[in-house]
Design a protein around this motif. Structure first.
Motif, PDB file in Angstrom:
ATOM      1  N   ASN A  94       0.833  -1.193   0.000  1.00 34.89           N
ATOM      2  CA  ASN A  94       0.000   0.000   0.000  1.00 34.89           C
ATOM      3  C   ASN A  94       0.870   1.247   0.000  1.00 34.89           C
ATOM      4  O   ASN A  94       1.828   1.331   0.763  1.00 34.89           O
ATOM      5  CB  ASN A  94      -0.925   0.014   1.226  1.00 34.89           C
ATOM      6  CG  ASN A  94      -2.072  -0.958   1.087  1.00 34.89           C
ATOM      7  OD1 ASN A  94      -1.862  -2.118   0.794  1.00 34.89           O
ATOM      8  ND2 ASN A  94      -3.283  -0.492   1.292  1.00 34.89           N
ATOM      9  N   VAL A  95       0.516   2.175  -0.865  1.00 32.94           N
ATOM     10  CA  VAL A  95       1.224   3.453  -0.962  1.00 32.94           C
ATOM     11  C   VAL A  95       0.219   4.567  -0.703  1.00 32.94           C
ATOM     12  O   VAL A  95      -0.936   4.477  -1.144  1.00 32.94           O
ATOM     13  CB  VAL A  95       1.866   3.637  -2.352  1.00 32.94           C
ATOM     14  CG1 VAL A  95       2.570   4.988  -2.445  1.00 32.94           C
ATOM     15  CG2 VAL A  95       2.858   2.519  -2.645  1.00 32.94           C
ATOM     16  N   ALA A  96       0.642   5.587   0.028  1.00 36.92           N
ATOM     17  CA  ALA A  96      -0.255   6.703   0.324  1.00 36.92           C
ATOM     18  C   ALA A  96       0.451   8.031   0.097  1.00 36.92           C
ATOM     19  O   ALA A  96       1.684   8.110   0.165  1.00 36.92           O
ATOM     20  CB  ALA A  96      -0.760   6.622   1.767  1.00 36.92           C
ATOM     21  N   LEU A 127       5.810   2.336  -8.690  1.00 39.01           N
ATOM     22  CA  LEU A 127       4.624   2.604  -9.508  1.00 39.01           C
ATOM     23  C   LEU A 127       3.506   3.164  -8.646  1.00 39.01           C
ATOM     24  O   LEU A 127       2.816   4.111  -9.032  1.00 39.01           O
ATOM     25  CB  LEU A 127       4.177   1.316 -10.205  1.00 39.01           C
ATOM     26  CG  LEU A 127       2.904   1.410 -11.052  1.00 39.01           C
ATOM     27  CD1 LEU A 127       3.050   2.459 -12.152  1.00 39.01           C
ATOM     28  CD2 LEU A 127       2.570   0.042 -11.660  1.00 39.01           C
ATOM     29  N   GLY A 128       3.322   2.593  -7.454  1.00 38.09           N
ATOM     30  CA  GLY A 128       2.312   3.111  -6.542  1.00 38.09           C
ATOM     31  C   GLY A 128       2.596   4.553  -6.150  1.00 38.09           C
ATOM     32  O   GLY A 128       1.681   5.387  -6.093  1.00 38.09           O
ATOM     33  N   MET A 129       3.863   4.862  -5.868  1.00 39.76           N
ATOM     34  CA  MET A 129       4.248   6.235  -5.520  1.00 39.76           C
ATOM     35  C   MET A 129       3.990   7.183  -6.689  1.00 39.76           C
ATOM     36  O   MET A 129       3.498   8.305  -6.506  1.00 39.76           O
ATOM     37  CB  MET A 129       5.713   6.266  -5.103  1.00 39.76           C
ATOM     38  CG  MET A 129       5.976   5.606  -3.755  1.00 39.76           C
ATOM     39  SD  MET A 129       7.707   5.712  -3.241  1.00 39.76           S
ATOM     40  CE  MET A 129       7.559   5.277  -1.490  1.00 39.76           C
ATOM     41  N   ALA A 188      -3.069   3.919  -2.617  1.00 39.45           N
ATOM     42  CA  ALA A 188      -3.047   2.961  -3.728  1.00 39.45           C
ATOM     43  C   ALA A 188      -2.814   1.569  -3.177  1.00 39.45           C
ATOM     44  O   ALA A 188      -1.943   1.367  -2.326  1.00 39.45           O
ATOM     45  CB  ALA A 188      -1.958   3.316  -4.725  1.00 39.45           C
ATOM     46  N   ASP A 189      -3.596   0.623  -3.661  1.00 38.66           N
ATOM     47  CA  ASP A 189      -3.469  -0.783  -3.287  1.00 38.66           C
ATOM     48  C   ASP A 189      -2.898  -1.531  -4.489  1.00 38.66           C
ATOM     49  O   ASP A 189      -3.579  -1.700  -5.500  1.00 38.66           O
ATOM     50  CB  ASP A 189      -4.844  -1.327  -2.895  1.00 38.66           C
ATOM     51  CG  ASP A 189      -4.798  -2.772  -2.430  1.00 38.66           C
ATOM     52  OD1 ASP A 189      -4.577  -3.661  -3.276  1.00 38.66           O
ATOM     53  OD2 ASP A 189      -4.991  -3.016  -1.227  1.00 38.66           O
ATOM     54  N   ILE A 190      -1.626  -1.950  -4.383  1.00 38.52           N
ATOM     55  CA  ILE A 190      -0.974  -2.647  -5.496  1.00 38.52           C
ATOM     56  C   ILE A 190      -0.981  -4.136  -5.186  1.00 38.52           C
ATOM     57  O   ILE A 190      -0.298  -4.597  -4.270  1.00 38.52           O
ATOM     58  CB  ILE A 190       0.469  -2.144  -5.720  1.00 38.52           C
ATOM     59  CG1 ILE A 190       0.468  -0.655  -6.086  1.00 38.52           C
ATOM     60  CG2 ILE A 190       1.150  -2.918  -6.833  1.00 38.52           C
ATOM     61  CD1 ILE A 190       0.630   0.273  -4.961  1.00 38.52           C
ATOM     62  N   PRO A 191      -1.790  -4.915  -5.917  1.00 40.82           N
ATOM     63  CA  PRO A 191      -2.028  -6.309  -5.550  1.00 40.82           C
ATOM     64  C   PRO A 191      -0.835  -7.225  -5.810  1.00 40.82           C
ATOM     65  O   PRO A 191       0.083  -6.879  -6.568  1.00 40.82           O
ATOM     66  CB  PRO A 191      -3.230  -6.693  -6.419  1.00 40.82           C
ATOM     67  CG  PRO A 191      -3.181  -5.768  -7.578  1.00 40.82           C
ATOM     68  CD  PRO A 191      -2.581  -4.490  -7.078  1.00 40.82           C
ATOM     69  N   PRO A 192      -0.855  -8.417  -5.191  1.00 39.13           N
ATOM     70  CA  PRO A 192       0.259  -9.357  -5.334  1.00 39.13           C
ATOM     71  C   PRO A 192       0.589  -9.710  -6.786  1.00 39.13           C
ATOM     72  O   PRO A 192       1.770  -9.889  -7.129  1.00 39.13           O
ATOM     73  CB  PRO A 192      -0.223 -10.589  -4.569  1.00 39.13           C
ATOM     74  CG  PRO A 192      -1.236 -10.086  -3.608  1.00 39.13           C
ATOM     75  CD  PRO A 192      -1.883  -8.914  -4.263  1.00 39.13           C
ATOM     76  N   ALA A 193      -0.437  -9.796  -7.653  1.00 37.34           N
ATOM     77  CA  ALA A 193      -0.188 -10.159  -9.052  1.00 37.34           C
ATOM     78  C   ALA A 193       0.688  -9.121  -9.743  1.00 37.34           C
ATOM     79  O   ALA A 193       1.531  -9.471 -10.593  1.00 37.34           O
ATOM     80  CB  ALA A 193      -1.509 -10.322  -9.798  1.00 37.34           C
ATOM     81  N   VAL A 194       0.517  -7.853  -9.400  1.00 40.04           N
ATOM     82  CA  VAL A 194       1.355  -6.792  -9.991  1.00 40.04           C
ATOM     83  C   VAL A 194       2.762  -6.842  -9.394  1.00 40.04           C
ATOM     84  O   VAL A 194       3.754  -6.646 -10.097  1.00 40.04           O
ATOM     85  CB  VAL A 194       0.711  -5.406  -9.790  1.00 40.04           C
ATOM     86  CG1 VAL A 194       1.647  -4.295 -10.258  1.00 40.04           C
ATOM     87  CG2 VAL A 194      -0.617  -5.327 -10.536  1.00 40.04           C
ATOM     88  N   ILE A 195       2.846  -7.128  -8.091  1.00 41.10           N
ATOM     89  CA  ILE A 195       4.160  -7.288  -7.448  1.00 41.10           C
ATOM     90  C   ILE A 195       4.930  -8.401  -8.128  1.00 41.10           C
ATOM     91  O   ILE A 195       6.129  -8.262  -8.446  1.00 41.10           O
ATOM     92  CB  ILE A 195       3.993  -7.579  -5.940  1.00 41.10           C
ATOM     93  CG1 ILE A 195       3.363  -6.378  -5.226  1.00 41.10           C
ATOM     94  CG2 ILE A 195       5.335  -7.950  -5.302  1.00 41.10           C
ATOM     95  CD1 ILE A 195       2.944  -6.648  -3.796  1.00 41.10           C
TER      96      ILE A 195
END
Length: 275
Positions: free
Chosen positions: A71-73, A144-146, A126-133
């Motif tokens: 998670n990025v904020a 990318l989240g930042m 932003a919620d970056i899911p495991p599949a994107v990781i």
């Protein structure tokens, strides 16, 4: 007159990385809020010769776990509250105990979370899911989240800028590098690259109030997803380890297998799958 607040909801399914569109393995969800009245009062209606730069603090939570999203904020605090923590700009404010989320108890983080949401001029998670990781690796997923938090927040704020008044932005990133912001897309909404000063601050969540605010949003929002997963899969003990590679977590994986929410590119999970 514009309404008091704008809700921010975005689902990102593909991203432009250096001119090449990448289809993401799973959607990235962003959510937050902008208080228009406060934005104008704090930053845009200013007859003084020097206008305060808008500080956007950015932080992440969840790079190390084997399970769940990272998670990025990003957060914009009121102008008088933005600055170095050591200068005590938060003294006698509702956020007076705010500092690096890792230095605070979970009880204090949970107390601060709604206060940051209430008093921030703007915030986004932003919620970056495991599949994107697994698709791009944890570092690139975090960057990318930042980038997305920064760009979306700037795009929303740009709608309320005074075109005759050059607004400056300080993007304060927790860490040792800045994301590759798409300056060309920001130029289309009236924000020139020269108006953006991106700064990377090692341990910035213990230095800058806006980064500390972002750290609370990122950490607590991620913890909420961990508790939801724990309710679905109580046998994994997720509420205790939050997805980190503890002995109990590894024993649970050995006993019950790998969940869809596990990060398959992380070595401990990959080794279990290879067996």
């Amino acid at each position: 007159m514009p309404k008091h607040t704008v809700q921010i909801e975005r689902i990102i399914e593909q991203v432009d990385i250096k001119g090449q569109y990448i289809q993401l393995a799973a959607p990235i969800q962003l959510s937050g809020q902008l208080n228009i009245v406060e934005l104008m009062a704090q930053y845009l209606v200013n007859e003084a010769s020097e206008q305060a730069a808008i500080q956007i603090g950015v932080d992440e939570a969840g790079r190390g776990p084997l399970l769940g999203s990272v998670n990025v904020a990003a957060a914009i605090l009121p102008a008088a509250w933005a600055g170095l923590i050591e200068d005590e700009p938060l003294k006698n404010t509702p956020l007076s105990i705010l500092t690096d989320s890792k230095q605070l108890s979970e009880k204090k983080r949970d107390l601060l979370y709604p206060l940051v949401q209430q008093h921030a001029v703007a915030h986004i998670v932003a919620d970056i899911p495991p599949a994107v990781i697994d698709q791009v690796n944890i570092l690139q997923a975090t960057m990318l989240g930042m980038r997305l938090c920064t760009e979306v927040l700037l795009q929303i704020v740009a709608k309320y800028l005074d075109e005759e008044q050059k607004t400056l932005f300080e993007i304060l990133i927790d860490g040792n590098r800045c994301p590759d912001v798409d300056y060309a897309s920001l130029a289309t909404v009236g924000i020139d690259k020269s108006a953006i000063d991106c700064q990377a601050w090692v341990k910035g969540d213990a230095r800058h109030t806006s980064i500390a605010a972002a750290s609370i949003l990122a950490k607590v929002s991620r913890d909420k997803t961990m508790y939801a997963l724990d309710a679905e899969h109580p046998e994994y003990g997720i509420a205790k380890h939050k997805g980190y590679p503890t002995r109990a977590h590894m024993e649970a994986i050995a006993a019950h297998g790998v969940l869809a929410a596990h990060r398959r590119s992380f070595a401990p999970v990959r080794k279990v799958l290879e067996r």
